[in-house]
Design an enzyme around this catalytic site. Structure first.
Site, PDB file in Angstrom:
ATOM      1  N   TYR A   1      -5.132 -18.378  66.354  1.00  0.00           N
ATOM      2  CA  TYR A   1      -5.515 -18.209  67.764  1.00  0.00           C
ATOM      3  C   TYR A   1      -5.753 -16.743  68.106  1.00  0.00           C
ATOM      4  O   TYR A   1      -5.193 -16.212  69.054  1.00  0.00           O
ATOM      5  CB  TYR A   1      -4.440 -18.813  68.685  1.00  0.00           C
TER       6      TYR A   1
ATOM      7  N   TYR B   1       1.414 -32.122  70.945  1.00  0.00           N
ATOM      8  CA  TYR B   1       0.641 -31.322  69.995  1.00  0.00           C
ATOM      9  C   TYR B   1       0.630 -32.052  68.654  1.00  0.00           C
ATOM     10  O   TYR B   1       1.693 -32.454  68.159  1.00  0.00           O
ATOM     11  CB  TYR B   1       1.249 -29.921  69.819  1.00  0.00           C
TER      12      TYR B   1
ATOM     13  N   ASP C   1       4.787 -38.646  65.077  1.00  0.00           N
ATOM     14  CA  ASP C   1       4.503 -37.358  64.452  1.00  0.00           C
ATOM     15  C   ASP C   1       5.816 -36.572  64.404  1.00  0.00           C
ATOM     16  O   ASP C   1       6.226 -35.976  65.401  1.00  0.00           O
ATOM     17  CB  ASP C   1       3.429 -36.626  65.266  1.00  0.00           C
TER      18      ASP C   1
ATOM     19  N   LYS D   1       5.863 -29.391  57.837  1.00  0.00           N
ATOM     20  CA  LYS D   1       6.633 -28.177  58.125  1.00  0.00           C
ATOM     21  C   LYS D   1       7.833 -27.969  57.197  1.00  0.00           C
ATOM     22  O   LYS D   1       7.665 -27.391  56.134  1.00  0.00           O
ATOM     23  CB  LYS D   1       7.024 -28.157  59.603  1.00  0.00           C
TER      24      LYS D   1
HETATM   25  C1  LIG Z   1       2.753 -28.076  63.342  1.00  0.00           C
HETATM   26  C2  LIG Z   1       2.479 -29.449  63.781  1.00  0.00           C
HETATM   27  C3  LIG Z   1       1.341 -30.147  63.363  1.00  0.00           C
HETATM   28  C4  LIG Z   1       0.273 -29.528  62.497  1.00  0.00           C
HETATM   29  O1  LIG Z   1       0.742 -29.156  61.249  1.00  0.00           O
HETATM   30  P1  LIG Z   1      -0.086 -28.038  60.392  1.00  0.00           P
HETATM   31  O2  LIG Z   1       0.636 -27.992  59.081  1.00  0.00           O
HETATM   32  O3  LIG Z   1       0.010 -26.775  61.177  1.00  0.00           O
HETATM   33  O4  LIG Z   1      -1.475 -28.530  60.282  1.00  0.00           O
HETATM   34  C5  LIG Z   1       1.167 -31.448  63.801  1.00  0.00           C
HETATM   35  N1  LIG Z   1       2.077 -32.043  64.587  1.00  0.00           N
HETATM   36  C6  LIG Z   1       3.188 -31.413  65.021  1.00  0.00           C
HETATM   37  C7  LIG Z   1       4.170 -32.133  65.873  1.00  0.00           C
HETATM   38  C8  LIG Z   1       3.428 -30.089  64.640  1.00  0.00           C
HETATM   39  O5  LIG Z   1       4.520 -29.453  65.082  1.00  0.00           O
END
Ligand SMILES: *Cc1c(COP(=O)(O)O)cnc(C)c1O
Length: 435
Positions: free
Chosen positions: A23, A151, A256, A285
């Protein structure tokens, strides 16, 4: 111009001129610190200053930097092979990882796709859902329903389910698929559940699902903790009710858990706060302890059998670096490390210390809320905080913090000790005073 005349620039200056960061303004980029070395919870900068990493490199480095067991696992795999294609070939690091993930993740999960980043894991989850609906004859079910302030990643389809106001919708309007949004679940994690659908958010979810049932392939959300959309913790009962509604209206449920997985909330997965689980789960992550990029999409026999039942009968995704062996070896080592220690006590100790020490921030004029859950501590401000201003104070504080929106927050490595965490909370409070 090429590199002529640029080769002699010192790294920081070269970076400022030519390296794009997340960003970032492509002409006038923000300041960056040059990291020379990292160990434990510390980042060592080129000017000799060392900072406690209160961000765990975007929530991933749970065991700290330069961990001997993590390093050894990766080095061992380097000497075998670093990568092979995953089409038609397989390897033990991937097989071991899938075995570990399925053992850890309770419930009906039986199939795992190893993606190369979190965003791709979410793309795969969305494809799975849409292909499943198509295969069982629901061709019109190709949209997604989500909650505001979420997100899910930066790639095209994941952007479409990020928050429509703070996300990138306006910028890419017209070319971004339009999905369905309901309000953020109004009842917070620490509050009492109210059994009234007009007050607990379930009514709106029910109404939207009922109205759009012919179009919604799946509901996708971050269970319990909304991360990059505002660090908000909501009541798990919302998810129990969401599951029931998905079943009623023939939508799949996608969790997610890329930010919440592997103990960050005090539970191994945030679904463990609920009585139910999703049909598809995304992990990322902290999966590799933050050592390499890897993510996973888990699903059930039901979804897999659905997809396989109709032409072309295959899941249409396959990244070049799918199931990368080095990343799988790192993930295997990270999961073993996690399993070999009482991570829950560690995370819950972090939580109680965060709750106790951040409380005083409530007395500051610009602070609206303070909250903590597991290894996540948040000071929410009245106004948006400048990450760049915070950045310029970090060296003085001895702590690496990078606020976003109105949130000054920490997600420290689980190995952080009491004194180090006190330094982090003091730094957060000082930022809240000064920004
Ligand atoms: C960080 C994140 C993503 C994206 O993961 P990247 O490895 O950065 O592509 C998707 N969903 C959530 C909830 C996240 O925290």
């Amino acid at each position: 111009m090429g590199l002529t005349g640029l080769a002699g620039l010192p790294p920081s200056e070269f970076d400022h001129k030519h390296v794009l960061h997340p960003y970032d303004n492509p002409i006038s980029s923000g300041n960056t610190f040059l990291v020379k070395y990292a160990e434990g919870v510390h980042l060592h900068l080129d000017d000799g200053i060392k900072l406690i990493d209160a961000m765990s490199s975007w929530w991933s480095v749970i065991h700290g930097y330069n961990h001997p067991k993590m390093n050894a696992a990766i080095k061992e795999q380097v000497d075998e092979f670093s990568h092979v294609m995953f089409g038609g070939l397989t390897h033990e690091p991937a097989v071991d990882l899938v075995r570990q993930l399925l053992e850890l993740k309770a419930g009906d999960f039986s199939k795992v796709f190893l993606a190369d980043s979190g965003s791709i894991a979410v793309e795969v989850a969305m494809k799975m859902a849409q292909q499943y609906q198509y295969s069982i004859g629901n061709e019109t079910k190709s949209k997604f329903l989500t909650i505001r302030s979420g997100y899910h990643g930066d790639t095209w389809r994941t952007m479409s389910v990020c928050d429509p106001d703070t996300g990138m919708h306006h910028l890419f309007k017209g070319s971004l698929p339009v999905e369905y949004f309901v309000n953020q679940p109004p009842i917070a994690f620490d509050d009492e559940w109210i059994d009234d659908e007009s007050l607990n958010g379930v009514g709106e979810l029910r109404a939207t699902l009922e109205q759009e049932q012919d179009k919604v392939a799946a509901v996708i959300l971050e269970p319990v903790v909304q991360g990059a959309g505002g660090m908000y913790f909501y009541h798990p009962e919302y998810l129990n009710q969401c599951r029931a509604l998905c079943d009623e209206y023939g939508a799949l449920l996608i969790f997610d858990e890329i930010a919440t997985g592997f103990g960050r909330t005090g539970e191994l997965f945030s679904a463990d706060f609920c009585d139910i689980d999703a049909d598809i789960v995304c992990l990322g992550k902290a999966l590799t302890g933050g050592y390499l990029t890897l993510a996973a999409t888990l699903t059930t026999d039901k979804v897999a059998e659905g997809i396989a039942s109709r032409e072309p009968g295959v899941l249409m995704h396959g990244p070049t670096f799918m199931g990368n062996p080095l990343a799988c070896a790192a993930a295997n080592a990270s999961l073993q490390l996690l399993g070999s220690q009482d991570w829950r006590s560690k995370v819950l100790n972090i939580e109680s210390q965060l709750r106790a020490e951040l409380q005083v921030a409530l007395e500051l004029p610009n602070v609206t809320k303070v909250r903590a859950l597991g290894g996540i501590g948040v000071i929410e401000m009245k106004h948006v905080v400048s990450a760049n201003q915070a950045h310029s104070l970090c060296k003085h504080l001895g702590v690496w913090l990078r606020p976003f929106g109105k949130c000054i927050y920490t997600m420290p490595p689980y190995i952080i000790n009491r004194q180090q965490l006190t330094k982090v909370t003091h730094a957060m409070i000082e930022l809240a005073e000064r920004l």
